[in-house]
Design an enzyme around this catalytic site. Sequence first.
Site, mmCIF file in Angstrom:
data_model
loop_
_atom_site.group_PDB
_atom_site.id
_atom_site.type_symbol
_atom_site.label_atom_id
_atom_site.label_comp_id
_atom_site.label_asym_id
_atom_site.label_seq_id
_atom_site.Cartn_x
_atom_site.Cartn_y
_atom_site.Cartn_z
ATOM 1 N N LYS A 23 -43.970 82.216 -20.262
ATOM 2 C CA LYS A 23 -44.519 81.585 -21.451
ATOM 3 C C LYS A 23 -43.416 81.551 -22.494
ATOM 4 C CE LYS A 23 -48.524 83.041 -22.802
ATOM 5 N NZ LYS A 23 -49.556 83.906 -23.429
ATOM 6 N N CYS A 41 -38.792 72.534 -33.453
ATOM 7 C CA CYS A 41 -39.161 71.488 -32.505
ATOM 8 C C CYS A 41 -40.598 71.653 -31.997
ATOM 9 C CB CYS A 41 -38.203 71.519 -31.318
ATOM 10 S SG CYS A 41 -38.590 70.317 -30.036
ATOM 11 N N CYS A 43 -41.602 68.839 -29.914
ATOM 12 C CA CYS A 43 -41.634 67.823 -28.851
ATOM 13 C C CYS A 43 -41.122 68.374 -27.518
ATOM 14 C CB CYS A 43 -40.823 66.593 -29.252
ATOM 15 S SG CYS A 43 -39.023 66.772 -29.131
ATOM 16 N N CYS A 52 -35.339 71.971 -34.182
ATOM 17 C CA CYS A 52 -35.339 70.517 -33.994
ATOM 18 C C CYS A 52 -33.912 69.991 -34.135
ATOM 19 C CB CYS A 52 -36.234 69.887 -35.071
ATOM 20 S SG CYS A 52 -36.118 68.091 -35.183
ATOM 21 N N HIS A 56 -36.632 64.082 -31.102
ATOM 22 C CA HIS A 56 -37.982 63.504 -31.134
ATOM 23 C C HIS A 56 -37.944 62.021 -31.515
ATOM 24 C CE1 HIS A 56 -37.373 64.968 -35.324
ATOM 25 N NE2 HIS A 56 -37.984 63.838 -35.613
HETATM 26 FE FE1 FES Z 1 -38.344 68.137 -31.007
HETATM 27 FE FE2 FES Z 1 -37.441 67.242 -33.339
HETATM 28 S S1 FES Z 1 -39.420 67.851 -32.857
HETATM 29 S S2 FES Z 1 -36.340 67.506 -31.508
#
Ligand code: FES
Length: 74
Positions: A23, A41, A43, A52, A56
Amino acid sequence: KRGSVSVRAEGGINPQIRKEEAKVVDSVVVTELEKPLTAYCRCWRSGTFPLCDGTHVKHNKATGDNVGPLLVKK
Ligand code: FES
Protein backbone atom coordinates in the site's frame (compact mmCIF):
# COMPACT_ATOMS: atom_id res chain seq x y z
CA LYS A 1 -19.59 5.27 -14.18
CA ARG A 2 -17.00 6.35 -16.74
CA GLY A 3 -14.25 6.46 -14.08
CA SER A 4 -14.86 2.98 -12.67
CA VAL A 5 -14.93 1.42 -16.14
CA SER A 6 -11.64 3.11 -17.01
CA VAL A 7 -9.94 1.97 -13.79
CA ARG A 8 -10.97 -1.66 -14.37
CA ALA A 9 -9.78 -1.57 -17.94
CA GLU A 10 -6.37 -0.28 -16.86
CA GLY A 11 -6.09 -2.69 -13.93
CA GLY A 12 -5.96 -0.02 -11.24
CA ILE A 13 -5.33 3.64 -10.68
CA ASN A 14 -1.57 3.41 -10.07
CA PRO A 15 0.33 2.58 -13.26
CA GLN A 16 3.90 2.39 -11.87
CA ILE A 17 4.60 4.12 -8.56
CA ARG A 18 6.25 1.95 -5.82
CA LYS A 19 4.47 -1.20 -7.02
CA GLU A 20 6.64 -3.33 -4.70
CA GLU A 21 4.74 -1.90 -1.71
CA ALA A 22 1.47 -3.47 -0.49
CA LYS A 23 0.00 0.00 0.00
CA VAL A 24 1.48 3.37 -0.95
CA VAL A 25 1.13 5.68 2.03
CA ASP A 26 2.81 9.05 2.58
CA SER A 27 2.58 11.41 5.51
CA VAL A 28 3.41 15.08 5.83
CA VAL A 29 4.16 17.10 8.95
CA VAL A 30 2.76 20.44 7.86
CA THR A 31 4.91 22.46 10.25
CA GLU A 32 8.03 20.98 8.61
CA LEU A 33 7.13 22.03 5.07
CA GLU A 34 9.95 24.10 3.59
CA LYS A 35 7.89 26.07 1.10
CA PRO A 36 4.70 28.08 1.75
CA LEU A 37 2.87 25.95 -0.86
CA THR A 38 3.56 22.32 -1.78
CA ALA A 39 1.70 20.38 -4.50
CA TYR A 40 1.09 16.66 -3.96
CA CYS A 41 0.27 14.35 -6.85
CA ARG A 42 -3.19 12.77 -7.09
CA CYS A 43 -2.90 11.44 -10.64
CA TRP A 44 -0.32 8.73 -9.80
CA ARG A 45 1.81 9.66 -12.79
CA SER A 46 4.30 12.13 -11.34
CA GLY A 47 8.00 11.41 -11.77
CA THR A 48 8.54 12.97 -8.33
CA PHE A 49 5.69 11.21 -6.49
CA PRO A 50 4.32 12.03 -3.95
CA LEU A 51 5.07 15.54 -5.20
CA CYS A 52 3.33 16.84 -8.33
CA ASP A 53 5.64 17.50 -11.29
CA GLY A 54 2.94 18.73 -13.69
CA THR A 55 2.51 15.40 -15.49
CA HIS A 56 -1.25 15.59 -14.79
CA VAL A 57 -1.51 18.23 -17.56
CA LYS A 58 -0.26 15.73 -20.16
CA HIS A 59 -2.49 12.99 -18.73
CA ASN A 60 -5.57 15.26 -18.83
CA LYS A 61 -4.90 16.30 -22.43
CA ALA A 62 -4.41 12.70 -23.54
CA THR A 63 -7.44 11.24 -21.75
CA GLY A 64 -9.92 14.05 -21.18
CA ASP A 65 -9.53 13.51 -17.43
CA ASN A 66 -9.54 16.43 -14.99
CA VAL A 67 -7.16 15.42 -12.18
CA GLY A 68 -4.90 17.86 -10.38
CA PRO A 69 -2.70 18.08 -7.29
CA LEU A 70 -3.49 18.51 -3.60
CA LEU A 71 -2.10 21.88 -2.56
CA VAL A 72 -0.86 22.05 1.04
CA LYS A 73 -0.18 25.49 2.46
CA LYS A 74 2.14 26.08 5.39
FE1 FES B 1 0.04 14.08 -10.59
FE2 FES B 1 0.31 16.71 -10.86
S1 FES B 1 -1.27 15.65 -9.90
S2 FES B 1 1.63 15.16 -11.57
